[in-house]
Structures are given as structure tokens and as C-alpha cells.
Motif scaffolding. Structure first.
Motif, mmCIF file in Angstrom:
data_model
loop_
_atom_site.group_PDB
_atom_site.id
_atom_site.type_symbol
_atom_site.label_atom_id
_atom_site.label_comp_id
_atom_site.label_asym_id
_atom_site.label_seq_id
_atom_site.Cartn_x
_atom_site.Cartn_y
_atom_site.Cartn_z
ATOM 1 N N LYS A 60 36.991 45.269 45.796
ATOM 2 C CA LYS A 60 37.452 45.399 44.418
ATOM 3 C C LYS A 60 36.314 45.938 43.573
ATOM 4 O O LYS A 60 35.142 45.665 43.855
ATOM 5 N N LEU A 61 36.677 46.679 42.557
ATOM 6 C CA LEU A 61 35.678 47.112 41.590
ATOM 7 C C LEU A 61 35.858 46.314 40.317
ATOM 8 O O LEU A 61 36.961 45.869 39.990
ATOM 9 N N GLU A 105 44.741 39.960 35.158
ATOM 10 C CA GLU A 105 44.549 41.287 34.560
ATOM 11 C C GLU A 105 45.320 42.334 35.355
ATOM 12 O O GLU A 105 45.486 42.211 36.566
ATOM 13 N N GLU A 107 46.069 45.865 37.170
ATOM 14 C CA GLU A 107 45.261 46.832 37.912
ATOM 15 C C GLU A 107 46.171 47.770 38.696
ATOM 16 O O GLU A 107 47.396 47.631 38.704
ATOM 17 N N GLU A 137 45.406 41.134 39.268
ATOM 18 C CA GLU A 137 44.286 40.396 39.850
ATOM 19 C C GLU A 137 44.085 39.079 39.127
ATOM 20 O O GLU A 137 44.091 39.032 37.896
ATOM 21 N N ILE A 139 41.323 36.481 38.442
ATOM 22 C CA ILE A 139 39.875 36.276 38.540
ATOM 23 C C ILE A 139 39.579 34.839 38.119
ATOM 24 O O ILE A 139 40.310 34.251 37.320
ATOM 25 N N GLY A 228 40.088 47.938 39.433
ATOM 26 C CA GLY A 228 39.509 47.355 38.212
ATOM 27 C C GLY A 228 40.562 47.321 37.115
ATOM 28 O O GLY A 228 41.467 48.157 37.082
ATOM 29 N N ALA A 229 40.430 46.357 36.230
ATOM 30 C CA ALA A 229 41.478 46.128 35.232
ATOM 31 C C ALA A 229 41.525 47.244 34.192
ATOM 32 O O ALA A 229 40.492 47.766 33.773
HETATM 33 MG MG MG Z 1 39.656 42.933 38.242
#
Ligand code: MG
Ligand code: OOG
Length: 264
Positions: A60-61, A105, A107, A137, A139, A228-229
Motif C-alpha cells: 500500500k502507498l 478512507e 482508495e 482502506e 487504517i 493511497g486515499a
Molecule cells: Mg490508505
């Protein structure tokens, strides 16, 4: 056990027990962790998961959008690992007990079609991909109050905790600027565009290829890459239906279970 191994053990235990810990500087007063050391801690914590039988399923970024950088006060792109234990069923029910203070979030997620063993250019990226899907995602920082430095969050595997993936498509053409809508119990909580992700989410594939190659690793065919979000994250509460729509790609959703017994 080295200091870095001890940090990895501490972070791993925090994730397993869903019990927050202090930021790493509190454990190493006067000796700030370097970014390279933070990645060593991250790697050691993932090894612990692998030793317990979890399987690495991709990367994941993080901080690929301005919205996320601003929300968390961190302005460098980071990367971490995804394991099979983090995969939640699309449309399913998500228990909150295993998290400390989860956030969610919107993505997009890529599925790779070939081994990636070198930095790719933007033009090449799509040739290494099988599909793309809308994703959510979850987190969950292992640090108290969800507060961290760049080194802290890297050591903590970039807050990776869970994800759902919607239907896979090959609509790479719609990705440049697709509308993103995240709803909680029907109410729109975030709107944005995939353009917020490095200007184009395919750039996340380029960055992932660069970062993985820099570490001397190969990302095998069939790996996931979370881009990434696109927007800031939202706190996850019990009894919440979370829905993410990415225009042209489709949607993914889950519902949190009704009770969260853990107080944190
Ligand atoms: Mg993320
Ligand atoms: C770190 C992870 C950032 C993203 O999509 O930008 C991230 C955090 O915000 O806790 O996953």
C-alpha cells in the motif's frame, strides 16, 4: 534482540492486542529513528506476521494525496505491506474489536499481472496490471491518539489494518479523474476525485515499483497495490454502513458490527 527488533515486537503486540503504545521517540530518548531504520522495523514486524502464517498479498502507498498529508501532518510518500489477514469481504460485516481507533478512507486498488522487479514508467505501468477496483482502506495507528512522526508511521506499517475491494475491472481509461464518494449510513462524508492521488492513480504503481526495487525486492504477479486515499479518512464507529463509489469503476462497502467492547 536489537532495539529495532524490540520496536517491531512492541508494534506487533500493540496491533495484536489492539492496545495503543507511545510514539517511538519515548522509547529511544535522544536517539531518533532514521527513516531507513523505520523501514527495518516495519520489515521485522511483517516477518513476525509471516512467521505466524499470514501471507503477504501486496503493498500500500500512503500520503499520495494532499488531503491525507494535511490531515496527518506528514508530507512524504510512504509504503507498507498488506497481508491476507487484513482482507475483509466486500459487502460483509467488519468486527471492530481487533482495532484500536480505526478510520476508513476511499482508495483504488490495482492487481498486478507480471512480476515487478524494476522502476516502471507511467507509460509502462498499465502493462503490468490485470485490473483495478474501488477499495476502502481501514487504517488503525498503533500509536496513542493516532499521532505519529513520519518514522513512527513507517515503522507501524503505515497504519495498515484492513481493506475491502470492489469488483475488478479493466477501466484504466476512467482512472485519471473519476469522482469518488464515501458515504456513512447514507450520508456523504467525503467527495473527491482519483486525480487527487498523485495527479493520476497509475502514478502510485510507478511509485510502488520504484520503492520495491529500491528495497531490492520483487513484487510478484498477482499482488495488490493500494494507491493511497483520495480524501481524508473518517473515524469508524459501530453500526455503520460504509460505501465507496468510484465513478466508472463501481463501489465497495461494508458494515461495522454493533458493539465495540474495547475502550481505548
Ligand atoms: Mg490508505
Ligand atoms: C497513514 C497511512 C496513510 C493513505 O492512504 O494515505 C494512508 C495514516 O494516515 O495513518 O494509508
Amino acid at each position: 534482540m536489537s532495539d529495532l527488533d524490540a520496536m517491531a515486537a512492541r508494534l506487533d503486540t500493540a496491533a495484536r492486542d489492539a492496545a495503543p503504545i507511545a510514539q517511538l521517540a519515548e522509547f529511544t530518548p535522544g536517539a531518533r529513528l532514521s527513516l531507513d531504520e523505520a523501514y527495518v522495523v516495519q520489515r521485522a514486524s511483517i516477518e513476525r506476521r509471516i512467521d505466524r502464517g499470514e501471507i503477504a498479498v501486496g503493498v500500500k502507498l500512503g500520503f499520495t494525496s494532499r488531503a491525507k498529508m494535511l490531515q496527518m501532518g506528514v508530507d512524504s510518500l510512504i509504503w507498507g505491506w498488506l497481508t491476507d489477514a487484513m482482507l475483509e469481504e466486500d459487502g460483509g460485516r467488519v468486527a471492530l474489536e481487533r482495532f484500536i481507533h480505526p478510520r476508513v478512507e476511499p482508495e483504488v486498488c490495482f492487481l498486478t499481472s507480471r512480476d515487478i522487479d524494476r522502476p516502471l514508467t507511467l507509460l509502462e505501468a498499465a502493462q503490468y496490471l490485470d485490473a483495478v477496483a474501488p477499495a476502502l482502506e481501514i487504517i488503525d495507528s498503533r500509536y496513542r491518539d493516532f499521532k505519529f512522526s513520519l518514522e513512527d508511521v513507517v515503522a507501524d506499517n503505515c497504519s495498515s489494518a484492513g481493506l475491502t475491494i470492489g469488483p475488478w475491472t479493466r477501466r484504466f481509461d476512467t482512472l485519471a479523474n473519476a469522482g469518488v464518494l464515501m458515504r456513512m449510513n447514507g450520508r456523504v462524508v467525503q467527495t473527491g476525485s482519483t486525480a487527487a492521488i498523485l495527479g493520476h492513480p497509475l502514478r502510485s504503481v510507478v511509485q510502488a515499483s520504484r520503492l520495491v526495487a529500491q528495497s531490492g525486492l520483487v513484487l510478484p504477479a498477482g499482488s495488490l497495490i493500494m494507491a493511497g486515499a483520495a480524501t481524508a479518512a473518517h473515524a469508524l464507529a459501530p453500526d455503520t454502513h460504509v460505501h465507496c463509489l468510484v465513478n466508472g469503476l463501481g463501489s465497495t462497502e461494508f458494515t461495522t458490527a454493533s458493539t465495540n467492547h474495547r475502550l481505548s
